[in-house]
Design a protein around this motif. Structure first.
Motif, PDB file in Angstrom:
ATOM      1  N   ALA A  39     -53.506 -14.207  38.954  1.00  0.00           N
ATOM      2  CA  ALA A  39     -55.061 -14.063  38.589  1.00  0.00           C
ATOM      3  C   ALA A  39     -55.687 -15.472  37.881  1.00  0.00           C
ATOM      4  O   ALA A  39     -56.907 -15.786  38.023  1.00  0.00           O
ATOM      5  N   ALA A  40     -54.759 -16.203  37.293  1.00  0.00           N
ATOM      6  CA  ALA A  40     -55.216 -17.354  36.709  1.00  0.00           C
ATOM      7  C   ALA A  40     -55.516 -18.465  37.644  1.00  0.00           C
ATOM      8  O   ALA A  40     -56.748 -19.027  37.670  1.00  0.00           O
ATOM      9  N   LEU A  41     -54.718 -18.789  38.458  1.00  0.00           N
ATOM     10  CA  LEU A  41     -55.088 -19.557  39.618  1.00  0.00           C
ATOM     11  C   LEU A  41     -56.308 -19.188  40.573  1.00  0.00           C
ATOM     12  O   LEU A  41     -56.893 -20.229  41.198  1.00  0.00           O
TER      13      LEU A  41
ATOM     14  N   ALA B  11     -60.210 -20.002  43.981  1.00  0.00           N
ATOM     15  CA  ALA B  11     -59.169 -20.426  44.883  1.00  0.00           C
ATOM     16  C   ALA B  11     -58.075 -19.197  45.260  1.00  0.00           C
ATOM     17  O   ALA B  11     -58.301 -18.459  44.678  1.00  0.00           O
ATOM     18  N   GLN B  12     -57.584 -19.630  46.608  1.00  0.00           N
ATOM     19  CA  GLN B  12     -56.430 -18.689  46.779  1.00  0.00           C
ATOM     20  C   GLN B  12     -55.391 -19.124  46.573  1.00  0.00           C
ATOM     21  O   GLN B  12     -54.971 -20.010  46.073  1.00  0.00           O
TER      22      GLN B  12
ATOM     23  N   ASP C 177     -42.214 -17.782  45.063  1.00  0.00           N
ATOM     24  CA  ASP C 177     -43.070 -18.909  45.249  1.00  0.00           C
ATOM     25  C   ASP C 177     -44.493 -18.655  45.456  1.00  0.00           C
ATOM     26  O   ASP C 177     -44.877 -17.668  46.173  1.00  0.00           O
ATOM     27  N   ILE C 178     -45.305 -19.691  44.829  1.00  0.00           N
ATOM     28  CA  ILE C 178     -46.881 -19.384  45.125  1.00  0.00           C
ATOM     29  C   ILE C 178     -47.411 -20.539  45.894  1.00  0.00           C
ATOM     30  O   ILE C 178     -47.164 -21.799  45.504  1.00  0.00           O
ATOM     31  N   SER C 179     -48.197 -20.353  46.866  1.00  0.00           N
ATOM     32  CA  SER C 179     -49.200 -21.552  47.278  1.00  0.00           C
ATOM     33  C   SER C 179     -50.604 -21.293  47.222  1.00  0.00           C
ATOM     34  O   SER C 179     -51.142 -20.324  47.146  1.00  0.00           O
TER      35      SER C 179
ATOM     36  N   VAL D 215     -45.633 -23.397  41.901  1.00  0.00           N
ATOM     37  CA  VAL D 215     -47.048 -23.334  42.302  1.00  0.00           C
ATOM     38  C   VAL D 215     -47.083 -24.566  43.215  1.00  0.00           C
ATOM     39  O   VAL D 215     -47.017 -25.748  42.635  1.00  0.00           O
ATOM     40  N   THR D 216     -47.463 -24.604  44.312  1.00  0.00           N
ATOM     41  CA  THR D 216     -47.434 -25.774  45.415  1.00  0.00           C
ATOM     42  C   THR D 216     -49.041 -25.636  45.979  1.00  0.00           C
ATOM     43  O   THR D 216     -49.364 -24.510  46.801  1.00  0.00           O
ATOM     44  N   SER D 217     -49.600 -26.621  45.861  1.00  0.00           N
ATOM     45  CA  SER D 217     -51.037 -26.789  46.639  1.00  0.00           C
ATOM     46  C   SER D 217     -50.880 -26.850  48.361  1.00  0.00           C
ATOM     47  O   SER D 217     -49.748 -27.355  48.614  1.00  0.00           O
TER      48      SER D 217
END
Length: 388
Positions: free
Chosen positions: A19-21, A26-27, A48-50, A90-92
């Motif tokens: 939710a924060a990201l 942004a996705q 992991d989050i992208s 978290v990776t862009s």
């Protein structure tokens, strides 16, 4: 539409991070192993989050939501966001600009399609939204359903980006695959020389994970056929590996780790150097090798019950039936105490003569199946020494 159902989707900490990201549009997507394993019904270790947000924006958005962030891999677009005491990597979104077979120069992207194209295998390029909707930019879902391991795009191009992906191919095949893409196998064979530029630490890390798979025998056999095994582990012989896996199932392994036993079975002359084993890991390999030359109770006495159990399973894989009641025999050997001490032979003997006498007494005690008492052993030692 494929929808993911997994316990981690109900995790409040994960929900806070996602939710924060995505607070400013942004996705923010769950990616990779968590999605793959959940769809396969396998355990999920890390989530992991992208995200399409840039690293600096990820940090800003996390802090705005009261979450702490750590720039653990900021040069590669990765930050760790901490929620409820747990870290989420978290990776862009990224795309490769330049690669040299070991590392890549990347540029950030706003498109999930570009991020997916730089991943290794189609089954690892699956994404999921916070609600569980699965996004499949490269056709990974059919491959996952078939347990077919396939590189994203051209296998040669993916391998040329990072030659370690050759070993990752065989590792993922062992853990998740039933079918190996033939083009991928051909590319692994063709480009295997590139592994010479990969550090032995990274190679060892992959080999440990590969050999820890429930049944790595088919993947290791394919490695051998492709000329990869002899390159990373010269002299290794995987011929008895299927029998070892069968023996493990038949006789049980308890809490014994798999990869040291399986590595010992391969009998590569310099496994410790080839895989950069730690001092303790190398010592374990030496002990298992020494135990293989001993009767199991004696192996347990000399090297401990766990090492002896590893050797029993390897011997079973090589066609030697374990002794009747072998678990009891190992326990008996491990608990045996040699009853003679150096002080029992003094002052009659000293120096090298004392050491030799103790060795002869020990040999007699072992030959008696650990039954000879101290006084008998003392007389044997002194009488043998007198003959010398």
């Amino acid at each position: 539409m494929t929808r993911l159902t997994a316990p981690f989707l109900d995790d409040p900490a994960l929900a806070r991070v996602l939710a924060a990201l995505s607070a400013e549009g942004a996705q923010a997507l769950i990616v990779g192993g968590a999605v793959r394993n959940a769809l396969l019904g396998e355990p999920v270790a890390d989530v992991d989050i992208s995200t399409s947000a840039r690293p600096e924006d990820s940090i800003r958005l996390a802090e705005a939501a009261g979450l702490r962030s750590v720039p653990t891999g900021i040069d590669h677009g990765t930050v760790t966001v901490i929620a409820d005491g747990r870290g989420f990597e978290v990776t862009s979104f990224r795309r490769d600009v330049e690669t040299d077979g070991r590392r890549a120069v990347v540029a950030y992207s706003d498109r999930i399609e570009e991020d997916a194209q730089r991943r290794d295998f189609t089954m690892n390029a699956l994404y999921a939204t916070a609600s569980g909707k699965v996004l499949d930019p490269v056709g990974g879902l059919p491959d996952l359903a078939a347990r077919r391991l396939r590189f994203v795009g051209d296998p040669r191009a993916r391998i040329a980006e990072d030659y370690l992906r050759i070993l990752r191919f065989f590792r993922f095949l062992a853990w998740y695959g039933r079918e190996a893409d033939l083009q991928a196998l051909a590319a692994c064979r063709e480009l295997r020389a590139g592994l010479a530029g990969i550090s032995r630490e990274r190679i060892g890390h992959e080999m440990r994970k590969l050999l820890d798979a429930p049944d790595p025998s088919r993947a290791v056999a394919l490695m051998a056929e492709a000329g990869v095994l002899s390159l990373v582990l010269p002299g290794a012989d995987p011929g008895d590996l299927p029998e070892l896996v069968e023996a493990e199932h038949e006789f049980g392994t308890g809490a014994l780790p798999c990869w040291p036993r399986r590595l010992a079975l391969l009998a590569a002359p310099n496994a410790a150097g080839a895989l950069r084993l730690s001092r303790d890991e190398a010592r374990s390999q030496d002990q298992i090798a020494a135990a293989l030359a001993l009767h199991p109770p004696v192996a347990a006495w000399r090297h401990g019950r766990a090492v002896a159990a590893q050797s029993v399973l390897i011997r079973a894989a090589r066609g030697e039936a374990p002794p009747f009641g072998w678990c009891h025999e190992l326990a008996r050997g491990a608990e045996a105490k040699f009853p003679l001490a150096a002080r029992d032979l003094m002052p009659e003997l000293s120096g090298p003569a004392l050491g030799e006498a103790l060795k002869r007494a020990e040999a007699a005690w072992i030959e008696s199946d650990f039954t000879l008492p101290r006084e008998v052993l003392r007389r044997i030692a002194l009488r043998q020494e007198a003959r010398a």
